[in-house]
Write a protein that holds these residues in place. Structure first.
Motif, PDB file in Angstrom:
ATOM      1  N   GLY A  94       0.811  -1.214   0.000  1.00  0.00           N
ATOM      2  CA  GLY A  94       0.000   0.000   0.000  1.00  0.00           C
ATOM      3  C   GLY A  94       0.843   1.261   0.000  1.00  0.00           C
ATOM      4  N   VAL A  95       1.896   1.274   0.795  1.00  0.00           N
ATOM      5  CA  VAL A  95       2.790   2.434   0.831  1.00  0.00           C
ATOM      6  C   VAL A  95       3.445   2.630  -0.535  1.00  0.00           C
ATOM      7  CG1 VAL A  95       4.976   3.306   1.763  1.00  0.00           C
ATOM      8  CG2 VAL A  95       3.231   2.416   3.309  1.00  0.00           C
ATOM      9  N   LEU A  96       3.968   1.569  -1.101  1.00  0.00           N
ATOM     10  CA  LEU A  96       4.624   1.694  -2.408  1.00  0.00           C
ATOM     11  C   LEU A  96       3.629   2.107  -3.485  1.00  0.00           C
ATOM     12  CD1 LEU A  96       7.043  -1.359  -2.210  1.00  0.00           C
ATOM     13  CD2 LEU A  96       7.577   1.066  -1.851  1.00  0.00           C
ATOM     14  N   THR A  97       2.420   1.590  -3.404  1.00  0.00           N
ATOM     15  CA  THR A  97       1.381   1.990  -4.364  1.00  0.00           C
ATOM     16  C   THR A  97       1.047   3.467  -4.195  1.00  0.00           C
ATOM     17  OG1 THR A  97       0.465  -0.242  -4.374  1.00  0.00           O
ATOM     18  CG2 THR A  97      -0.976   1.527  -5.153  1.00  0.00           C
ATOM     19  N   ALA A  98       0.881   3.908  -2.964  1.00  0.00           N
ATOM     20  CA  ALA A  98       0.572   5.315  -2.703  1.00  0.00           C
ATOM     21  C   ALA A  98       1.675   6.219  -3.243  1.00  0.00           C
ATOM     22  CB  ALA A  98       0.382   5.544  -1.202  1.00  0.00           C
ATOM     23  N   LEU A  99       2.914   5.854  -3.007  1.00  0.00           N
ATOM     24  CA  LEU A  99       4.029   6.679  -3.483  1.00  0.00           C
ATOM     25  C   LEU A  99       4.126   6.650  -5.001  1.00  0.00           C
ATOM     26  CD1 LEU A  99       6.700   5.850  -0.760  1.00  0.00           C
ATOM     27  CD2 LEU A  99       5.208   7.866  -0.907  1.00  0.00           C
ATOM     28  N   PHE A 100       3.913   5.482  -5.591  1.00  0.00           N
ATOM     29  CA  PHE A 100       3.935   5.370  -7.049  1.00  0.00           C
ATOM     30  C   PHE A 100       2.858   6.246  -7.688  1.00  0.00           C
ATOM     31  CE2 PHE A 100       2.381   3.342 -10.947  1.00  0.00           C
ATOM     32  CZ  PHE A 100       3.527   3.387 -11.723  1.00  0.00           C
ATOM     33  N   LEU A 101       1.691   6.301  -7.047  1.00  0.00           N
ATOM     34  CA  LEU A 101       0.572   7.093  -7.568  1.00  0.00           C
ATOM     35  C   LEU A 101       0.616   8.551  -7.117  1.00  0.00           C
ATOM     36  CD1 LEU A 101      -2.288   4.493  -7.018  1.00  0.00           C
ATOM     37  CD2 LEU A 101      -1.153   5.083  -9.183  1.00  0.00           C
ATOM     38  N   ASN A 102       1.677   8.908  -6.390  1.00  0.00           N
ATOM     39  CA  ASN A 102       1.831  10.255  -5.853  1.00  0.00           C
ATOM     40  C   ASN A 102       0.662  10.629  -4.940  1.00  0.00           C
ATOM     41  OD1 ASN A 102       3.436  12.542  -5.543  1.00  0.00           O
ATOM     42  ND2 ASN A 102       2.333  13.652  -7.144  1.00  0.00           N
ATOM     43  N   GLN A 103       0.206   9.666  -4.171  1.00  0.00           N
ATOM     44  CA  GLN A 103      -0.879   9.889  -3.201  1.00  0.00           C
ATOM     45  C   GLN A 103      -0.258  10.030  -1.817  1.00  0.00           C
ATOM     46  OE1 GLN A 103      -4.103  10.429  -3.988  1.00  0.00           O
ATOM     47  NE2 GLN A 103      -3.375  10.306  -6.095  1.00  0.00           N
ATOM     48  N   ASN A 104       0.180  11.215  -1.515  1.00  0.00           N
ATOM     49  CA  ASN A 104       0.852  11.468  -0.240  1.00  0.00           C
ATOM     50  C   ASN A 104       0.064  12.464   0.610  1.00  0.00           C
ATOM     51  OD1 ASN A 104       1.310  13.646  -1.861  1.00  0.00           O
ATOM     52  ND2 ASN A 104       3.506  13.774  -1.484  1.00  0.00           N
ATOM     53  N   LEU A 111      -6.887   2.534   3.850  1.00  0.00           N
ATOM     54  CA  LEU A 111      -5.809   2.983   2.961  1.00  0.00           C
ATOM     55  C   LEU A 111      -6.027   2.431   1.556  1.00  0.00           C
ATOM     56  CD1 LEU A 111      -3.026   4.285   2.361  1.00  0.00           C
ATOM     57  CD2 LEU A 111      -2.001   2.131   3.137  1.00  0.00           C
ATOM     58  N   TRP A 112      -6.307   1.147   1.452  1.00  0.00           N
ATOM     59  CA  TRP A 112      -6.510   0.537   0.140  1.00  0.00           C
ATOM     60  C   TRP A 112      -7.780   1.050  -0.534  1.00  0.00           C
ATOM     61  CZ3 TRP A 112      -3.268  -1.537  -3.055  1.00  0.00           C
ATOM     62  CH2 TRP A 112      -2.076  -2.045  -2.572  1.00  0.00           C
ATOM     63  N   ILE A 113      -8.830   1.268   0.222  1.00  0.00           N
ATOM     64  CA  ILE A 113     -10.056   1.845  -0.361  1.00  0.00           C
ATOM     65  C   ILE A 113      -9.771   3.246  -0.882  1.00  0.00           C
ATOM     66  CG2 ILE A 113     -12.367   2.719   0.186  1.00  0.00           C
ATOM     67  CD1 ILE A 113     -12.652   0.288   2.079  1.00  0.00           C
ATOM     68  N   TYR A 114      -9.068   4.032  -0.079  1.00  0.00           N
ATOM     69  CA  TYR A 114      -8.710   5.391  -0.490  1.00  0.00           C
ATOM     70  C   TYR A 114      -7.922   5.369  -1.798  1.00  0.00           C
ATOM     71  CZ  TYR A 114      -6.536  10.004  -0.384  1.00  0.00           C
ATOM     72  OH  TYR A 114      -6.099  11.264  -0.703  1.00  0.00           O
ATOM     73  N   TRP A 153      -2.551  13.806   3.661  1.00  0.00           N
ATOM     74  CA  TRP A 153      -2.560  13.613   5.107  1.00  0.00           C
ATOM     75  C   TRP A 153      -3.401  12.400   5.491  1.00  0.00           C
ATOM     76  CZ3 TRP A 153       0.782  15.224   8.471  1.00  0.00           C
ATOM     77  CH2 TRP A 153       1.565  16.337   8.153  1.00  0.00           C
ATOM     78  N   ILE A 154      -4.395  12.076   4.688  1.00  0.00           N
ATOM     79  CA  ILE A 154      -5.195  10.868   4.950  1.00  0.00           C
ATOM     80  C   ILE A 154      -4.291   9.644   4.888  1.00  0.00           C
ATOM     81  CG2 ILE A 154      -7.029   9.387   4.017  1.00  0.00           C
ATOM     82  CD1 ILE A 154      -8.438  11.994   3.114  1.00  0.00           C
ATOM     83  N   VAL A 155      -3.461   9.572   3.878  1.00  0.00           N
ATOM     84  CA  VAL A 155      -2.529   8.440   3.745  1.00  0.00           C
ATOM     85  C   VAL A 155      -1.547   8.428   4.909  1.00  0.00           C
ATOM     86  CG1 VAL A 155      -0.723   7.406   2.303  1.00  0.00           C
ATOM     87  CG2 VAL A 155      -2.798   8.321   1.240  1.00  0.00           C
ATOM     88  N   VAL A 156      -1.025   9.582   5.260  1.00  0.00           N
ATOM     89  CA  VAL A 156      -0.089   9.680   6.383  1.00  0.00           C
ATOM     90  C   VAL A 156      -0.726   9.139   7.653  1.00  0.00           C
ATOM     91  CG1 VAL A 156       1.152  11.283   7.901  1.00  0.00           C
ATOM     92  CG2 VAL A 156       1.182  11.637   5.426  1.00  0.00           C
ATOM     93  N   ILE A 157      -1.926   9.597   7.969  1.00  0.00           N
ATOM     94  CA  ILE A 157      -2.597   9.186   9.205  1.00  0.00           C
ATOM     95  C   ILE A 157      -2.894   7.692   9.196  1.00  0.00           C
ATOM     96  CG2 ILE A 157      -4.752   9.420  10.515  1.00  0.00           C
ATOM     97  CD1 ILE A 157      -4.641  12.453   9.649  1.00  0.00           C
ATOM     98  N   LEU A 158      -3.396   7.180   8.085  1.00  0.00           N
ATOM     99  CA  LEU A 158      -3.707   5.752   8.012  1.00  0.00           C
ATOM    100  C   LEU A 158      -2.443   4.904   8.158  1.00  0.00           C
ATOM    101  CD1 LEU A 158      -6.410   5.789   5.197  1.00  0.00           C
ATOM    102  CD2 LEU A 158      -6.777   5.418   7.660  1.00  0.00           C
ATOM    103  N   CYS A 159      -1.351   5.336   7.553  1.00  0.00           N
ATOM    104  CA  CYS A 159      -0.084   4.602   7.689  1.00  0.00           C
ATOM    105  C   CYS A 159       0.396   4.590   9.136  1.00  0.00           C
ATOM    106  CB  CYS A 159       0.985   5.214   6.784  1.00  0.00           C
ATOM    107  SG  CYS A 159       0.751   4.866   5.031  1.00  0.00           S
ATOM    108  N   TRP A 160       0.355   5.733   9.779  1.00  0.00           N
ATOM    109  CA  TRP A 160       0.834   5.811  11.154  1.00  0.00           C
ATOM    110  C   TRP A 160      -0.081   5.065  12.120  1.00  0.00           C
ATOM    111  CZ3 TRP A 160       5.358   6.932  13.287  1.00  0.00           C
ATOM    112  CH2 TRP A 160       6.331   7.490  12.453  1.00  0.00           C
ATOM    113  N   VAL A 161      -1.371   5.108  11.896  1.00  0.00           N
ATOM    114  CA  VAL A 161      -2.287   4.328  12.750  1.00  0.00           C
ATOM    115  C   VAL A 161      -1.957   2.849  12.613  1.00  0.00           C
ATOM    116  CG1 VAL A 161      -4.693   3.590  13.044  1.00  0.00           C
ATOM    117  CG2 VAL A 161      -4.152   6.027  12.829  1.00  0.00           C
ATOM    118  N   PHE A 162      -1.748   2.388  11.387  1.00  0.00           N
ATOM    119  CA  PHE A 162      -1.410   0.980  11.179  1.00  0.00           C
ATOM    120  C   PHE A 162      -0.128   0.612  11.917  1.00  0.00           C
ATOM    121  CE2 PHE A 162       0.888  -2.407   9.045  1.00  0.00           C
ATOM    122  CZ  PHE A 162      -0.046  -3.428   9.140  1.00  0.00           C
ATOM    123  N   VAL A 163       0.928   1.380  11.696  1.00  0.00           N
ATOM    124  CA  VAL A 163       2.232   1.030  12.271  1.00  0.00           C
ATOM    125  C   VAL A 163       2.202   1.110  13.798  1.00  0.00           C
ATOM    126  CG1 VAL A 163       4.657   1.721  12.428  1.00  0.00           C
ATOM    127  CG2 VAL A 163       3.517   1.616  10.210  1.00  0.00           C
TER     128      VAL A 163
END
Length: 143
Positions: A76-86, A131-134, A88-98
């Motif tokens: 998901g992180v690599l997909t988000a970065l590849f799609l230039n989807q950076n 994250l994946w739905i987003y 704050w929603i992505v940031v928050i979802l990533c940090w909540v997961f980790v």
């Protein structure tokens, strides 16, 4: 220079990698302890993983967990970065997961109280699914 949100997303991924490495080192330490204390012998563990004491099995099971749900996180992180989807929603979802994975590790390898562990697992799972739905929505509706 990377955008701040991209840096935060990458640091969430780095922290997940560090978690895996941390658990691996911890596994080595508890296995050494079990062998030093003669809780198991080399012969017992050579062909029988379940011969390890419970405190070793908890850490081992958590290490195995680091190659289950987190794999979808890395993708998901690599997909988000590849799609230039950076965003704050992505940031928050990533940090909540980790953060949920770190708390999950401490519960799993400590008290292993299933009701708490399950709730923490669900928090991370929901963050990952969102994250994946987003990402799927962004790809589908970006013309």
């Amino acid at each position: 220079m990377l955008p701040f949100t991209t840096t935060l997303i990458l640091w969430a991924m780095f922290l997940q990698v560090f978690l895996t490495i941390f658990v691996l080192f911890r596994l080595g330490m508890v296995r050494k302890k079990a062998l030093d204390e003669k809780a198991v012998t080399w012969g017992e563990i050579a062909t029988n993983h379940s011969a390890w004491p419970e405190y070793v099995l908890k850490v081992y099971n958590n290490f195995v967990n680091q190659f289950e749900l987190p794999v979808l996180f890395y993708a998901g992180v690599l997909t988000a970065l590849f799609l230039n989807q950076n965003s704050w929603i992505v940031v928050i979802l990533c940090w909540v997961f980790v953060l949920s994975r770190w708390v999950h590790m401490f519960v799993h390898t400590g008290s292993n109280y299933i009701p708490h562990r399950y709730k923490i697992f669900l928090i991370g799972l929901v963050a990952l699914v969102l994250l994946w739905i987003y990402l799927a929505v962004k790809v589908t509706f970006s013309f």
